[in-house]
Design an enzyme around this catalytic site. Structure first.
Site, short mmCIF file in Angstrom:
data_model
loop_
_atom_site.label_atom_id
_atom_site.label_comp_id
_atom_site.label_asym_id
_atom_site.label_seq_id
_atom_site.Cartn_x
_atom_site.Cartn_y
_atom_site.Cartn_z
N SER A 145 0.85 -1.20 0.00
CA SER A 145 0.00 0.00 0.00
C SER A 145 0.88 1.23 0.00
CB SER A 145 -0.90 0.01 1.24
OG SER A 145 -1.55 1.25 1.40
N TYR A 158 -1.25 -0.22 10.50
CA TYR A 158 -1.43 -0.68 9.13
C TYR A 158 -0.27 -0.22 8.25
CZ TYR A 158 -3.51 -1.18 4.47
OH TYR A 158 -3.75 -1.51 3.16
#
Length: 260
Positions: A145, A158
């Site tokens: 990501s 995250y």
């Protein structure tokens, strides 16, 4: 590499990006292993879509955070197909927590996210290594990501887990060559139900418009555009390994040019 008659394991493929990848690979004649942790109905719907293209599928529940599950998933693939050509480590999880709220995350949150987002891809790679090497042209795609590159996203935990995945991609690329290529794709904002559920519809809509306005291409990724990039890495990136591919419409470049 040609996808026709190849076999791909796509973890977390009952919905979203994983489902889009499974469907696109099936369109190219690739047999697909569809993995889920809880959404069996979604996984079987994806399998039905894939089989319309004349390919075979295997639908299997497995939690990639558990090593025994990873090994069982690969073993079942080998039992049915006799080979593994592609591994897409797509399964992921998060906890939505504003970065300014340091008390919003605890040790267990980090451990839970790392278990799926970082340790899971490692365990799947280890389980599939022998099969991927055997074909001489295997490929691993890790779903990272932009959060892991820029320290943004749904939570600090995250972002940290995805940053670790990017680093691990480079380590594995050195290890797995020349038989296996290993790359990471790093989507930015991805349109779809996962973010909408996590952010809430109002915040999702506002952030989507902001993202589109800030990117030179004035658009945001969808599961299908992420799948397209994965396909390109497989069939057109024979000398590409250890790379991270951003998919964000150029938003990481900063302010978009003024429209005239």
């Amino acid at each position: 590499m040609k996808l026709k008659d190849s076999v791909a394991i796509v973890t977390g493929s009952s919905s979203g990006i994983g489902a889009a990848i499974a469907r696109l690979f099936a369109e190219q004649g690739c047999h697909v292993v569809i993995n889920y942790s809880s959404n069996e109905d979604g996984a079987r719907a994806v399998a039905d879509d894939c089989e319309k293209h004349g390919v075979k599928t295997l639908v299997m529940r497995a939690n990639v955070a558990e090593d025994a599950n990873c090994r069982a998933l690969v073993d079942a693939t080998m039992d049915q197909f006799g080979r593994v050509d592609i591994l897409v480590n797509n399964a992921g999880t998060t906890k939505f927590c504003d970065h300014a709220n340091l008390d919003g995350l605890d040790k267990q949150d980090f451990l839970d996210l790392y278990a799926v987002n970082t340790v899971g891809p490692y365990q799947m790679t280890r389980a599939a290594e022998k099969a991927l090497r055997a074909n001489g042209s295997g490929h691993i795609i890790n779903m990272a990501s932009i959060a892991g590159l820029a320290g943004i996203g749904s939570s600090i935990a995250y972002a940290a887990s995805k940053g670790a995945l990017v680093t691990m991609t480079r380590s594995l690329a050195r290890l797995m060559g020349p038989e296996v290529r290993v790359n990471a794709v790093c989507p930015g904002f991805v349109q779809g139900e996962w973010l909408k559920k996590g952010l809430g519809e109002d915040k999702y809509d506002a952030l989507l418009e902001k993202t589109k306005g800030a990117s030179p291409l004035h658009d945001a990724a969808s599961p299908e555009t992420v799948a397209d990039v994965c396909l390109g890495l497989i069939i057109g990136g024979d000398l590409t390994t250890g790379e991270t591919i951003l998919i964000d419409g150029g938003a990481h470049l900063g302010m978009a040019p003024v429209r005239r």
